[in-house]
Design a protein around this motif. Structure first.
Motif, short mmCIF file in Angstrom:
data_model
loop_
_atom_site.label_atom_id
_atom_site.label_comp_id
_atom_site.label_asym_id
_atom_site.label_seq_id
_atom_site.Cartn_x
_atom_site.Cartn_y
_atom_site.Cartn_z
N GLY A 17 -12.22 -8.02 3.35
CA GLY A 17 -13.55 -8.15 2.74
C GLY A 17 -14.49 -7.02 3.14
N GLU A 18 -13.98 -5.81 3.15
CA GLU A 18 -14.78 -4.68 3.66
C GLU A 18 -16.00 -4.37 2.80
OE1 GLU A 18 -11.68 -1.82 4.15
OE2 GLU A 18 -11.44 -2.34 6.28
N SER A 87 0.60 -8.46 0.01
CA SER A 87 0.33 -9.85 0.43
C SER A 87 0.96 -10.82 -0.57
CB SER A 87 -1.17 -10.10 0.54
OG SER A 87 -1.71 -9.34 1.60
N LYS A 207 -15.08 -12.91 -9.05
CA LYS A 207 -14.60 -12.59 -7.69
C LYS A 207 -15.77 -12.16 -6.82
CE LYS A 207 -11.81 -8.97 -6.89
NZ LYS A 207 -12.42 -8.12 -5.86
N1 CTP Z 1 -6.05 -9.61 -0.25
C1 CTP Z 1 -4.91 -9.87 0.51
N2 CTP Z 1 -4.32 -8.89 1.25
C2 CTP Z 1 -4.83 -7.64 1.25
C3 CTP Z 1 -5.97 -7.34 0.49
C4 CTP Z 1 -6.57 -8.35 -0.27
O1 CTP Z 1 -4.46 -11.01 0.53
N3 CTP Z 1 -4.24 -6.71 2.01
C5 CTP Z 1 -6.68 -10.70 -0.99
C6 CTP Z 1 -8.12 -10.92 -0.58
O2 CTP Z 1 -8.19 -11.78 0.57
C7 CTP Z 1 -8.76 -11.52 -1.81
C8 CTP Z 1 -7.93 -10.94 -2.95
O3 CTP Z 1 -6.77 -10.36 -2.36
O4 CTP Z 1 -8.66 -12.93 -1.84
C9 CTP Z 1 -8.69 -9.94 -3.78
O5 CTP Z 1 -8.93 -8.76 -3.04
P1 CTP Z 1 -10.35 -8.13 -2.73
O6 CTP Z 1 -11.42 -8.77 -3.52
O7 CTP Z 1 -10.19 -6.66 -2.79
O8 CTP Z 1 -10.60 -8.61 -1.20
P2 CTP Z 1 -10.59 -7.73 0.12
O9 CTP Z 1 -9.48 -6.75 0.09
O10 CTP Z 1 -10.62 -8.68 1.25
O11 CTP Z 1 -11.99 -6.98 0.02
P3 CTP Z 1 -12.27 -5.42 0.17
O12 CTP Z 1 -11.38 -4.71 -0.81
O13 CTP Z 1 -13.72 -5.28 -0.11
O14 CTP Z 1 -11.93 -5.08 1.61
#
Ligand code: CTP
Ligand code: MG
Length: 380
Positions: A17-18, A87, A207
């Motif tokens: 969740g960056e 993931s 989202k």
């Molecule tokens: N997700 C995941 N594994 C990762 C990256 C993302 O399981 N390595 C999941 C996130 O937890 C989220 C979903 O994929 O439920 C959608 O991704 P995103 O909205 O991009 O979430 P984050 O990667 O956590 O946020 P950010 O890109 O801002 O760091």
């Protein structure tokens, strides 16, 4: 009659969740008292057709995960990878290793509001297709960065959950040869040649990507208000503590701690806004460690609990009710001290003094009362 298909759901919650930032990854933040992940699970949990639900979590997220699923019995979580695609892959492989499924719904934890009708539409579409993905129309005009226009009607916004025949999505993920990382399983399935249809998604499935996305749902921002009230009686002494400031006076205030009524009312207001009981729950007078304690400790702890809830301060307002000492000369110092204890801007804090026109116990100078209101909001 044919056997009912085994329908499983996979929720990817391993991201950091960056883009939202803040103390905890966005899927573990609470919206109106319930974590985003739990909200994402519940509609799938409640749906009659869905059997098993598997969650993919990030390294070190186990304690947050356990908290989020409290009271639910789920198979052990799967460890995620560096990208969403990895993931999802880890989750699908774990399900395959445990015997597979007929249909798999793949969902983002970051989409906590899932209408049951969308699940119904996806499952129905899977009767006659390899998979189905929810989509909504693009409502804003679309343009390329160079300025040339793009016909909006040719595009849709793709959401999750997405439903697939399990064997199709398993082989598509295993065979993915795209040079880049895919952010969408529909893309992966289509690249493998599977027949994937669009069904109507929902605006509710938005989202949560940026801080702003947490600000409000249906126009109701996640704002909490709490109220606090406290009284301490005068006793022998030569000073009182009020609003975190030591004020010389011809008497003191009786109490187990430093008897700072203003900070006690404020601490209670904050704990009230958080749904965290009251000052006595956290600092029982029966506990000797709080004897003569500085009330700044209580207030700072309430501030820390607010941060744990992912809430930050809107504003705080305190009224101190007494004939003497006069509050006016000290109010700016109290304001600064409260702001300092909570590490917030002084513009978020207000302190007022009032008398009761010599009426009642405060009017008879038997003690001092204080009232406080705290407003907090979901924010990092
Ligand atoms: N997700 C995941 N594994 C990762 C990256 C993302 O399981 N390595 C999941 C996130 O937890 C989220 C979903 O994929 O439920 C959608 O991704 P995103 O909205 O991009 O979430 P984050 O990667 O956590 O946020 P950010 O890109 O801002 O760091
Ligand atoms: Mg991401």
């Amino acid at each position: 009659m044919a056997e009912a298909p085994r329908i499983s759901a996979l929720i990817v919650a391993a991201g950091k969740g960056e883009r939202v930032g803040g103390g905890v990854p966005k899927q573990y933040r609470k919206i109106r008292g319930k974590s985003v992940l739990r909200r994402a699970i519940e509609p799938l949990w409640r749906h009659d057709a869905i059997g098993e639900i598997r969650i993919v979590i990030g390294e070190g997220q186990e304690p947050l995960y356990e908290q989020a699923i409290e009271g639910m019995t789920l198979p052990s979580p799967v460890l995620g990878g560096a990208t969403r695609q990895q993931s999802v892959r880890n989750g699908i492989e774990a399900i395959a290793a445990d015997g597979g499924a007929d249909i798999l719904l793949i969902h983002d934890a970051a989409r906590p509001f899932l209408p049951a009708e969308v699940i119904d539409r996806l499952l129905e579409a899977c009767d006659s297709h390899d998979g189905a993905i929810p989509a909504i129309a693009v409502t804003d005009s679309l343009a390329r960065i160079d300025g040339s226009t793009v016909p909006r009607s040719e595009f849709v916004q793709v959401q999750t959950p997405q439903a697939f025949r399990f064997d199709a999505i398993l082989s598509a993920h295993r065979d993915w040869a795209g040079g880049t990382t895919a952010t969408d399983d529909g893309e992966i399935a289509r690249a493998a040649g599977y027949d994937i249809v669009l069904v109507d998604g929902s605006k509710a499935l938005k989202k949560l990507t940026f801080e702003d996305d947490f600000m409000g749902y249906g126009g109701i921002p996640d704002i909490r208000t709490g109220i606090g009230f406290d009284v301490h009686a005068f006793a022998a002494g030569d000073h009182v503590w009020l609003g975190g400031i030591r004020i010389p006076h011809d008497r003191g205030l009786a109490g187990h701690s430093d008897a700072d009524v203003a900070l006690h009312a404020l601490t209670d207001a904050i704990l009230g806004a958080l749904g965290e009981g009251d000052i006595g729950t956290h600092f029982p007078p029966s506990d000797a460690q709080w004897k003569d304690a500085a009330s700044s400790v209580f207030l700072a702890r309430a501030g820390a609990i607010a941060a744990e809830h992912g809430l930050s301060f809107g504003n705080l307002d305190v009224t101190i009710i007494c004939e003497d000492p006069r509050i006016g000369p000290h109010r700016e110092a109290m304001r600064d001290r409260i702001a300092e204890i909570l590490e917030i801007d002084r513009s978020c804090v207000n302190v007022k003094g009032t008398t009761t026109e010599r009426l009642g116990f405060t009017g008879r100078a038997e003690g001092i009362a204080a009232q406080a209101v705290a407003t907090l909001r979901a924010s990092s």
